[in-house]
Write a protein that holds these residues in place. Structure first.
Motif, PDB file in Angstrom:
ATOM      1  N   GLY A  43      -0.576 -25.983  -6.828  1.00  0.00           N
ATOM      2  CA  GLY A  43       0.473 -26.341  -5.887  1.00  0.00           C
ATOM      3  C   GLY A  43       1.777 -25.751  -6.382  1.00  0.00           C
ATOM      4  O   GLY A  43       2.146 -25.941  -7.542  1.00  0.00           O
ATOM      5  N   VAL A  44       2.452 -25.021  -5.531  1.00  0.00           N
ATOM      6  CA  VAL A  44       3.697 -24.339  -5.917  1.00  0.00           C
ATOM      7  C   VAL A  44       4.891 -25.097  -5.362  1.00  0.00           C
ATOM      8  O   VAL A  44       4.952 -25.396  -4.164  1.00  0.00           O
ATOM      9  CB  VAL A  44       3.713 -22.887  -5.401  1.00  0.00           C
ATOM     10  CG1 VAL A  44       5.037 -22.206  -5.767  1.00  0.00           C
ATOM     11  CG2 VAL A  44       2.531 -22.096  -5.959  1.00  0.00           C
ATOM     12  N   VAL A  45       5.832 -25.440  -6.256  1.00  0.00           N
ATOM     13  CA  VAL A  45       7.111 -26.024  -5.870  1.00  0.00           C
ATOM     14  C   VAL A  45       8.175 -25.060  -6.380  1.00  0.00           C
ATOM     15  O   VAL A  45       8.337 -24.887  -7.586  1.00  0.00           O
ATOM     16  CB  VAL A  45       7.317 -27.416  -6.488  1.00  0.00           C
ATOM     17  CG1 VAL A  45       8.663 -27.989  -6.059  1.00  0.00           C
ATOM     18  CG2 VAL A  45       6.183 -28.359  -6.092  1.00  0.00           C
ATOM     19  N   ALA A  46       8.886 -24.414  -5.470  1.00  0.00           N
ATOM     20  CA  ALA A  46       9.815 -23.357  -5.868  1.00  0.00           C
ATOM     21  C   ALA A  46      11.133 -23.496  -5.125  1.00  0.00           C
ATOM     22  O   ALA A  46      11.156 -23.653  -3.897  1.00  0.00           O
ATOM     23  CB  ALA A  46       9.204 -21.984  -5.593  1.00  0.00           C
ATOM     24  N   ASN A  47      12.236 -23.445  -5.852  1.00  0.00           N
ATOM     25  CA  ASN A  47      13.544 -23.398  -5.202  1.00  0.00           C
ATOM     26  C   ASN A  47      13.687 -22.080  -4.446  1.00  0.00           C
ATOM     27  O   ASN A  47      13.126 -21.062  -4.852  1.00  0.00           O
ATOM     28  CB  ASN A  47      14.659 -23.518  -6.236  1.00  0.00           C
ATOM     29  CG  ASN A  47      14.551 -24.773  -7.077  1.00  0.00           C
ATOM     30  OD1 ASN A  47      14.373 -24.694  -8.287  1.00  0.00           O
ATOM     31  ND2 ASN A  47      14.640 -25.932  -6.456  1.00  0.00           N
ATOM     32  N   GLN A  48      14.424 -22.128  -3.334  1.00  0.00           N
ATOM     33  CA  GLN A  48      14.566 -20.952  -2.488  1.00  0.00           C
ATOM     34  C   GLN A  48      16.034 -20.528  -2.424  1.00  0.00           C
ATOM     35  O   GLN A  48      16.822 -21.035  -1.611  1.00  0.00           O
ATOM     36  CB  GLN A  48      14.024 -21.252  -1.092  1.00  0.00           C
ATOM     37  CG  GLN A  48      14.220 -20.163  -0.056  1.00  0.00           C
ATOM     38  CD  GLN A  48      13.644 -18.810  -0.445  1.00  0.00           C
ATOM     39  OE1 GLN A  48      14.146 -18.175  -1.372  1.00  0.00           O
ATOM     40  NE2 GLN A  48      12.615 -18.372   0.265  1.00  0.00           N
TER      41      GLN A  48
END
Length: 580
Positions: free
Chosen positions: A385-390
């Protein structure tokens, strides 16, 4: 068997005798007249009559076929499966929607080897005075791309897919059986809600429609629940999609709302169309209740087919691995994607696609809380699962909606044993009166809580900025990640240089009268501050585990996720936390 009868007997008499005897002895009967050496009649038993030149079946073979009784049953089943009245079928076609049985063919195949394993409760309300085939609800089990699932599907041609006592009973049984089997549940929703004129039979009962949501709650985090909306789901019917782990709405067809436009107007006086009240755009962009929006029925099937490949059957299992693939874009380009100017935006998706397996990035809630990306992908075949700031959206600052989005996603990944990859590049949580009113502290708390409570393997990568509580929410060193690694562009600090200089040196800078001198001093202070927050200092102090050459990030993550695949984490023994 050979029989001899009187020589004066006729051929017809001999034939009649042969037929009668053959039926009883189940053997070939030869009839001879008097002392004749050749039979006048030869008769085979009925079960062995041969008309195509093949050998007759062995003695005692079963030649029984469907009886009239069975044929009547099949006709009755076909009538039930035809659904409601033809005029309602025609309305479906006018709306561009499939009849529910055709929809099931789309999902589970439609030939003799289709994936529909069995159906329960087909004969519900078969003796009703009104025509209510299956009471408007189909439940059973099916093979979905090689995965066994429980399913329910509303038949909109029967009372607009509304729910009544028999359908409710079928729905509850399906949920209860899912608890026993530990297999995913698929809800194909097209319901106008409960049948108001029959509410005494199912609404407030202990085993009535309210039990749906009790069972949803018990199933939550135990087995994946996936809901696809094909029509307007109003009031009670709208709770199933929001209780599901993942909800797909179909554009031009679906909507969900706590009350219909007519009821809204009665209660509030607001005159509003259903699409504006609770259509796909509303829930994909503003409420966050829709994870994905499909363009049509086929697209919905495609999306769910891909989604389920990242999920295990239940919380006791690990997500399915596949053969690994190289990223679609070269990891050697990672550092080139990150601007030299620390305040310049860029698309974090360009980093994601250089790290994960080709064609594996599957984004969820892309229109909601855009400052954070959430989605599934694979790294060397392992689901993550990827949690990435944009940074391309509002500089990657964390707003209330994006914090809520991330918290819910992390919570789901942890429930289904999906490891987490955090890609941090954020100035931190947004400040201001508007976000305070929207609950930035409350939603930020949930994101930090979910990250803290997750027991799956976690990897934190400081891509660029990790300021303020942003490093906490993104599973920084204090949040039990298996590793915190950084790229050379990384910075970890309470706040960015500009804000820090203004906070600490504002009075001293204001005291410098010469403008040029003041700017030069301000620049010097910024550079000194940047040296202090550079990840090299953090690595020197062993705050972080390593600084990784960007082109090696993919390999680094492969190795770390593989090494920590079976890690086990303990959390305090308690009933549950109080945050979510």
């Amino acid at each position: 068997m050979k029989l001899r009868i009187a020589a004066e007997a006729s051929t017809d008499e001999a034939s009649a005798i042969a037929t009668a005897v053959a039926e009883h002895v189940d053997d070939t009967v030869e009839v001879y007249l008097g002392d004749a050496t050749d039979p006048v009649v030869t008769h085979d038993p009925p079960s062995s009559t041969v008309t195509d030149g093949r050998e007759p079946p062995a003695k005692g073979a079963d030649d029984l076929g469907p009886t009239e009784r069975e044929e009547r049953l099949r006709e009755e089943i076909a009538d039930i499966e035809s659904g409601g009245k033809e005029k309602y079928r025609e309305k479906l076609a006018d709306a561009g929607k499939l009849f529910v049985r055709d929809r099931m063919d789309l999902w589970f195949g439609g030939d003799e080897t289709d994936g529909l394993l069995f159906e329960d409760g087909k004969f519900a309300e078969v003796d009703a005075e009104d025509r209510l085939p299956a009471d408007g609800l189909i439940t059973g089990a099916a093979d979905l791309d090689g995965r066994d699932v429980h399913f329910m599907a509303n038949d909109y041609t029967v009372k607009a897919g509304s729910m009544a006592s028999k359908g409710v009973e079928k729905f509850l049984r399906m949920q209860q059986r899912a608890m026993k089997t530990g297999r995913p549940v698929l809800y194909l929703m097209d319901s106008s809600g409960g049948r108001i004129d029959q509410q005494t039979g199912f609404f407030a009962n202990r085993e009535g429609i309210g039990k749906y949501y009790y069972n949803h709650s018990l199933l939550s985090g135990r087995v994946p629940q996936i809901c696809v909306l094909y029509g307007p789901c109003i009031a009670g019917a709208a709770y199933t999609p929001v209780f599901a782990d993942f909800t797909v709405m179909v554009r031009g067809m679906s909507a969900m709302a706590i009350a219909s436009p007519r009821m809204v107007k009665m209660v509030t006086g607001e005159d509003i169309e259903l699409a504006e009240l609770g259509g796909p755009d509303v829930h994909a962009k503003y409420s966050g209740s829709a994870d994905l929006v499909a363009e049509d029925e086929e697209h919905a099937r495609e999306l769910v087919g891909k989604l389920i490949t990242y999920l295990p059957d239940n919380s006791d299992e690990k997500p399915p691995h596949t053969d690994g693939q190289a990223p679609a874009r070269s990891p050697e380009g990672i550092d080139g994607v990150i601007p030299q100017d620390p305040n310049r935006g860029y698309d974090m998706t360009d980093i994601v696609e250089r790290v994960v397996d080709a064609d594996s990035w599957f984004e969820l809630q892309p229109e909601y809380g855009k400052e954070i990306l959430t989605g599934f992908a694979r790294i060397d075949g392992r689901p993550v699962g990827v949690v990435a700031n944009q940074p391309a959206q509002r500089a990657g600052a964390i707003f209330p909606d994006s914090a809520e989005k991330a918290a819910q996603f992390v919570w789901k990944c942890d429930a289904y044993n999906i490891p987490l990859l955090y890609l941090a590049d954020t100035p931190g949580f947004m400040a201001g009166s508007s976000v305070e009113k929207e609950g930035i502290l409350e939603q930020g708390k949930k994101m930090i809580y979910a990250t803290s409570s997750a027991t799956v393997p976690k990897q934190c990568v400081v891509v660029r900025k990790a300021y303020g509580a942003g490093i906490y929410a993104m599973s920084g060193p204090a949040y039990d990640p298996e590793s915190t690694i950084a790229l050379p562009s990384g910075e970890i600090a309470i706040m960015g240089p500009e804000a820090a200089i203004n906070a600490v040196y504002a009075n001293k800078l204001d005291a410098i009268e010469d403008e040029q001198e003041r700017k030069e001093r301000e620049q010097e202070l910024r550079e000194e501050y940047r040296e202090d927050i550079d990840v090299r200092r953090m690595a020197s102090e062993v705050v972080i585990d390593d600084i990784v050459p960007p082109s090696s990030l993919r390999t680094e993550l492969e190795n770390r996720f593989a090494f920590y695949e079976d890690v086990e984490k303990d959390r305090p023994d308690k009933k549950h936390g109080t945050v979510l």
